[in-house]
Motif scaffolding. Structure first.
Motif, PDB file in Angstrom:
ATOM      1  N   ILE A  58      38.419 -15.673  28.543  1.00 49.84           N
ATOM      2  CA  ILE A  58      39.240 -16.740  27.463  1.00 49.84           C
ATOM      3  C   ILE A  58      40.364 -17.302  28.073  1.00 49.84           C
ATOM      4  O   ILE A  58      41.103 -16.629  28.843  1.00 49.84           O
ATOM      5  N   LEU A  59      40.483 -18.531  28.154  1.00 45.41           N
ATOM      6  CA  LEU A  59      41.620 -19.025  28.779  1.00 45.41           C
ATOM      7  C   LEU A  59      42.754 -19.568  27.815  1.00 45.41           C
ATOM      8  O   LEU A  59      42.338 -20.015  26.661  1.00 45.41           O
ATOM      9  N   GLU A  60      44.009 -19.173  28.083  1.00 46.18           N
ATOM     10  CA  GLU A  60      45.131 -19.574  26.971  1.00 46.18           C
ATOM     11  C   GLU A  60      46.073 -20.644  27.589  1.00 46.18           C
ATOM     12  O   GLU A  60      46.701 -20.369  28.804  1.00 46.18           O
ATOM     13  N   LYS A  68      37.364 -20.818  24.911  1.00 46.13           N
ATOM     14  CA  LYS A  68      36.282 -19.958  25.151  1.00 46.13           C
ATOM     15  C   LYS A  68      35.083 -20.417  25.864  1.00 46.13           C
ATOM     16  O   LYS A  68      35.120 -21.748  25.824  1.00 46.13           O
ATOM     17  N   GLU A  69      34.150 -19.863  26.483  1.00 49.11           N
ATOM     18  CA  GLU A  69      32.826 -20.162  27.069  1.00 49.11           C
ATOM     19  C   GLU A  69      33.155 -20.522  28.564  1.00 49.11           C
ATOM     20  O   GLU A  69      33.978 -21.547  28.769  1.00 49.11           O
ATOM     21  N   SER A  70      32.699 -19.545  29.432  1.00 58.63           N
ATOM     22  CA  SER A  70      32.943 -19.909  30.823  1.00 58.63           C
ATOM     23  C   SER A  70      32.901 -21.711  31.356  1.00 58.63           C
ATOM     24  O   SER A  70      33.396 -22.025  31.879  1.00 58.63           O
ATOM     25  N   LEU A  71      31.536 -22.159  30.784  1.00 56.73           N
ATOM     26  CA  LEU A  71      31.342 -23.566  31.239  1.00 56.73           C
ATOM     27  C   LEU A  71      32.381 -24.477  30.477  1.00 56.73           C
ATOM     28  O   LEU A  71      32.744 -25.441  31.039  1.00 56.73           O
ATOM     29  N   VAL A  72      32.797 -24.253  29.429  1.00 58.46           N
ATOM     30  CA  VAL A  72      33.835 -24.928  28.607  1.00 58.46           C
ATOM     31  C   VAL A  72      35.244 -24.911  29.552  1.00 58.46           C
ATOM     32  O   VAL A  72      35.870 -25.877  29.725  1.00 58.46           O
TER      33      VAL A  72
ATOM     34  N   ALA B  95      37.312 -30.034  25.259  1.00 60.56           N
ATOM     35  CA  ALA B  95      37.079 -28.397  25.277  1.00 60.56           C
ATOM     36  C   ALA B  95      36.678 -27.835  23.965  1.00 60.56           C
ATOM     37  O   ALA B  95      35.844 -27.387  23.740  1.00 60.56           O
ATOM     38  N   VAL B  96      37.575 -28.445  23.146  1.00 60.28           N
ATOM     39  CA  VAL B  96      37.395 -28.081  21.665  1.00 60.28           C
ATOM     40  C   VAL B  96      35.919 -28.474  21.122  1.00 60.28           C
ATOM     41  O   VAL B  96      35.217 -27.807  20.634  1.00 60.28           O
ATOM     42  N   THR B 101      30.069 -27.640  20.442  1.00 62.87           N
ATOM     43  CA  THR B 101      28.712 -28.013  21.052  1.00 62.87           C
ATOM     44  C   THR B 101      27.936 -26.933  21.206  1.00 62.87           C
ATOM     45  O   THR B 101      26.758 -26.864  20.842  1.00 62.87           O
ATOM     46  N   ARG B 102      28.656 -25.820  21.777  1.00 57.62           N
ATOM     47  CA  ARG B 102      27.793 -24.554  22.363  1.00 57.62           C
ATOM     48  C   ARG B 102      27.369 -23.764  21.150  1.00 57.62           C
ATOM     49  O   ARG B 102      26.711 -22.767  21.585  1.00 57.62           O
ATOM     50  N   MET B 103      27.813 -24.015  19.980  1.00 59.81           N
ATOM     51  CA  MET B 103      27.225 -23.354  19.011  1.00 59.81           C
ATOM     52  C   MET B 103      26.117 -23.824  18.432  1.00 59.81           C
ATOM     53  O   MET B 103      25.390 -23.323  17.349  1.00 59.81           O
TER      54      MET B 103
END
Lengths: 263, 263
Positions: A58-60, A68-72, B95-96, B101-103
């Motif tokens: 998780i990146l803050e 969230k999500e490594s590729l994102v 990113a949002v 999209t990943r859902m």
């Protein structure tokens, strides 16, 4: 000053992707890395940030927004620090890289499925499935980058995505006695893997760490859970993996105790 | 002059994404759309282009290069025609949009799993799983875009990705008698869906076409295959779906013949 923070699990391949990308960009030290212990329940303060989900990394962001999500996260960092591009910029080359990236899910799943398998009768089929994955990567690389070693001129986006898996799959060599056969149909992917493993930006883990920490996975217990009869997880931070013995390799015949694992 | 060509299946949701994106960009007429009949084996010339894979859509560039995977094709077209951006340009907003999209995979899978289910005893669990998917979308939209109707100011990348599924899931209304409950926990996602369905760039299909073509899916036969006892697929091009009768809705009690379906 508030920093960007990455909440991560050591030895998690998805988390390592972020470290590799930041290293390639020369930005590794600008992000605050906060280690989360996978063997304990997620702390409440973290669950509040994630709105209840438990997957990491998780990146803050510095202003408190959560990604969230490594590729994102990779794409966010690539867009935020565009100076040393890791992803391709030309639309077609970016598409080639994205096609290869989309093969990551099946590759990852096949390797972990095999590691976690407990039924000796399924080993041959799982090995066959793993070889098919390597053959698909080989075919893709032959089509788009026959000369090699990387997909493009240098270690880039696809290498950032795949290298952590190549390193995790050391557990298949150890617990399943797997070796990629020395055959022409795997020659191109072997060149790719060797070049990825040797790259200075991707040295966050070692075979020894992977093998010792993933012992419980080899017994079918993933995500910090415990195999039957055990009191401590092989993913535990203490004792440090460096001072533990190498685990027994015969996962189908024997279940190691905490003491045997040095836990 | 050689054109960019899209090989696609009518009524395929992944193919429709490309049509929506091009429509938003005002470029729909610059791409040559070649229809592939899902009820027949893929022709050799197409398998040569794809190096043996059968999934569609496939984009062929004007100079003969092949791009696979709908999301990869979308990104390629977004990068190639940057003038009317559909994706967000700000790194955090992008990113949002990427997190949403990943859902798409779980949402899609749950809907098709339910449609193809043949066991009445599993209906309640499948309905529950579908509702959970809608609740997750609702939660995400409440967090990132409480005011709505879209994720950002206008119909964009996430809407391009999801709208074809919202339209396919008309088959759940028809064959499973499913309606999203009129409850506050689905209010935000309902507003999103309604706005997506009403958008002029996303009118490539209708409830009637979806319901008639997906009859075989409702009997467990996907991808142009045939349910037992049938000679023609509901996905066939002839007779045109407009002149066929509406299929029977009672999939668990009855198996329609070719004649009943107007095939």
């Amino acid at each position: 000053m508030a920093h960007t923070t990455l909440y991560h699990i050591p030895v998690c391949p998805f988390c390592q992707r972020i470290e590799i990308l930041l290293t390639l960009k020369g930005r590794r030290d600008e992000i605050d890395f906060q280690v989360i212990d996978i063997t304990r329940a997620r702390p409440d303060w973290l669950l509040q940030k994630t709105r209840g989900t438990t997957a990491l990394p998780i990146l803050e962001t510095a202003d408190g927004r959560i990604i969230k999500e490594s590729l994102v996260i990779l794409q966010y960092l690539e867009d935020s620090y565009p100076e040393r591009p890791v992803a391709q910029r030309d639309p077609y080359r970016r598409a080639v890289e994205n096609m290869l990236t989309r093969m990551d899910g099946d590759f990852f799943s096949q390797g972990y499925l095999w590691l976690m398998n407990q039924d000796p009768a399924r080993r041959d089929a799982l090995r066959e499935g793993m070889l098919q994955q390597y053959a698909q990567l080989n075919d893709f690389l032959l089509e788009h980058a026959p000369a090699g070693p990387f997909l493009f001129e240098s270690f880039g986006w696809a290498e950032t995505v795949f290298t952590p898996f190549f390193q995790r799959f050391w557990f298949l060599e150890y617990y399943e006695n797997f070796a990629l056969p020395d055959e022409p149909r795997y020659a191109r992917v072997r060149t790719w893997i060797d070049a990825c493993l040797a790259h200075p930006a991707a040295q966050q883990t070692t075979q020894e760490e992977v093998v010792k920490l993933y012992y419980d996975y080899s017994k079918g217990a993933g995500n910090g859970t415990l195999p039957p009869g055990r009191g401590r997880s092989s993913m535990a931070f203490e004792p440090d993996w460096r001072i533990r013995p190498w685990p027994p390799r015969n996962k189908y015949e024997h279940s190691a105790t905490d003491a045997e694992l040095g836990l």
